[in-house]
Design a protein around this motif. Structure first.
Motif, short mmCIF file in Angstrom:
data_model
loop_
_atom_site.label_atom_id
_atom_site.label_comp_id
_atom_site.label_asym_id
_atom_site.label_seq_id
_atom_site.Cartn_x
_atom_site.Cartn_y
_atom_site.Cartn_z
N ALA A 162 0.68 -1.39 0.02
CA ALA A 162 0.26 0.12 0.13
C ALA A 162 0.91 1.25 0.02
CB ALA A 162 -1.06 0.02 1.19
N ALA A 163 1.91 1.30 0.70
CA ALA A 163 2.99 2.44 0.57
C ALA A 163 3.43 2.61 -0.85
CB ALA A 163 4.08 2.10 1.67
N VAL A 164 3.92 1.74 -1.34
CA VAL A 164 4.43 1.72 -2.65
C VAL A 164 3.42 2.51 -3.55
CG1 VAL A 164 4.90 0.53 -4.58
CG2 VAL A 164 5.84 -0.45 -2.53
N LEU A 165 2.11 1.90 -3.50
CA LEU A 165 1.27 2.69 -4.53
C LEU A 165 0.64 4.25 -3.85
CD1 LEU A 165 -1.24 -0.40 -4.48
CD2 LEU A 165 0.42 0.43 -6.23
N LEU A 166 0.58 4.51 -2.77
CA LEU A 166 0.32 5.65 -2.08
C LEU A 166 1.50 6.68 -2.56
CD1 LEU A 166 -1.32 4.95 1.25
CD2 LEU A 166 -2.48 5.66 -0.75
N ARG A 167 2.78 6.19 -2.59
CA ARG A 167 3.81 6.97 -2.93
C ARG A 167 4.01 7.12 -4.23
NH1 ARG A 167 7.49 4.00 -0.42
NH2 ARG A 167 7.97 2.55 -2.14
N LEU A 168 3.59 6.31 -5.31
CA LEU A 168 3.35 6.67 -6.61
C LEU A 168 2.35 7.79 -6.69
CD1 LEU A 168 3.43 3.13 -8.18
CD2 LEU A 168 5.20 4.86 -8.26
N LEU A 169 1.20 7.73 -6.19
CA LEU A 169 0.00 8.52 -6.24
C LEU A 169 0.66 10.14 -5.82
CD1 LEU A 169 -2.90 6.67 -5.10
CD2 LEU A 169 -2.43 7.46 -7.18
N ASP A 170 1.45 10.16 -4.67
CA ASP A 170 1.97 11.28 -4.23
C ASP A 170 3.12 11.97 -5.29
OD1 ASP A 170 0.57 11.21 -1.90
OD2 ASP A 170 2.22 10.11 -0.69
N GLU A 171 3.96 11.10 -5.72
CA GLU A 171 4.62 11.57 -6.92
C GLU A 171 3.84 12.06 -7.97
OE1 GLU A 171 7.28 8.41 -7.63
OE2 GLU A 171 8.29 8.38 -5.71
N GLN A 172 3.00 11.59 -8.29
CA GLN A 172 2.10 12.04 -9.65
C GLN A 172 1.24 13.22 -9.47
OE1 GLN A 172 -1.65 10.94 -10.11
NE2 GLN A 172 -1.43 11.93 -12.24
N ASP A 173 1.06 13.31 -8.20
CA ASP A 173 0.35 14.69 -7.77
C ASP A 173 1.47 15.79 -7.64
OD1 ASP A 173 -2.08 13.31 -7.59
OD2 ASP A 173 -2.07 13.32 -5.34
N GLY A 174 2.57 15.46 -7.30
CA GLY A 174 3.78 16.58 -7.33
C GLY A 174 4.12 16.99 -8.52
N THR A 175 3.84 16.16 -9.31
CA THR A 175 4.40 16.46 -10.81
C THR A 175 3.44 16.90 -11.73
OG1 THR A 175 4.25 14.17 -11.76
CG2 THR A 175 6.44 14.83 -10.71
N ALA A 176 2.07 16.64 -11.45
CA ALA A 176 0.94 17.12 -12.14
C ALA A 176 0.62 18.63 -12.18
CB ALA A 176 -0.28 16.11 -11.95
N ALA A 177 0.94 19.13 -10.96
CA ALA A 177 0.59 20.56 -10.63
C ALA A 177 1.54 21.20 -10.68
CB ALA A 177 -0.34 20.51 -9.50
N PRO A 178 2.07 22.06 -11.64
CA PRO A 178 3.52 22.82 -11.58
C PRO A 178 3.05 24.07 -11.19
CG PRO A 178 2.80 22.81 -13.85
CD PRO A 178 1.85 21.46 -13.07
N GLY A 179 3.90 24.79 -10.09
CA GLY A 179 3.66 25.93 -9.62
C GLY A 179 3.12 27.17 -10.46
#
Length: 110
Positions: free
Chosen positions: A93-110
């Motif tokens: 679960a931690a692996v999958l949640l980390r992937l989601l966090d990484e995707q959210d971090g790259t999907a919304a540029p400042g």
């Protein structure tokens, strides 16, 4: 292979399978050929169907659901005999949640 790598591989394989299932097109009962030999499809690709394209939002939802499913299963494994299994589920679960966090971090540029 390290235990963390096994958890990553297991989580990614099952999540990819869930995504593959989500892309499947439901069988249309009216399009099913009859039992007669002359009604059966022939030729290369005659029985292929186009896959559904999933949006990023849908993919993220499926990945999140896979992670939540593992966390719920781990929470139900309270017996000391199941400690290793619960730990593995939490790691997946931690692996999958980390992937989601990484995707959210790259999907919304400042």
């Amino acid at each position: 292979m390290r235990a963390r790598d096994k958890a990553t591989v297991s989580a990614l394989r099952s999540t990819l399978a869930a995504l593959d299932n989500a892309e499947a097109v439901p069988l249309d009962e009216s399009a099913t050929p009859g039992p007669a030999i002359e009604q059966t499809p022939t030729g290369a690709g005659a029985t292929e169907a186009a896959r559904r394209e999933l949006s990023e939002h849908t993919v993220a939802g499926i990945v999140r659901a896979e992670a939540e499913e593992r966390l719920e299963a781990a929470a139900q494994l309270t017996s000391p005999a199941h400690t290793a299994h619960a730990t593995r589920l939490r790691a997946e679960a931690a692996v999958l949640l980390r992937l989601l966090d990484e995707q959210d971090g790259t999907a919304a540029p400042g």
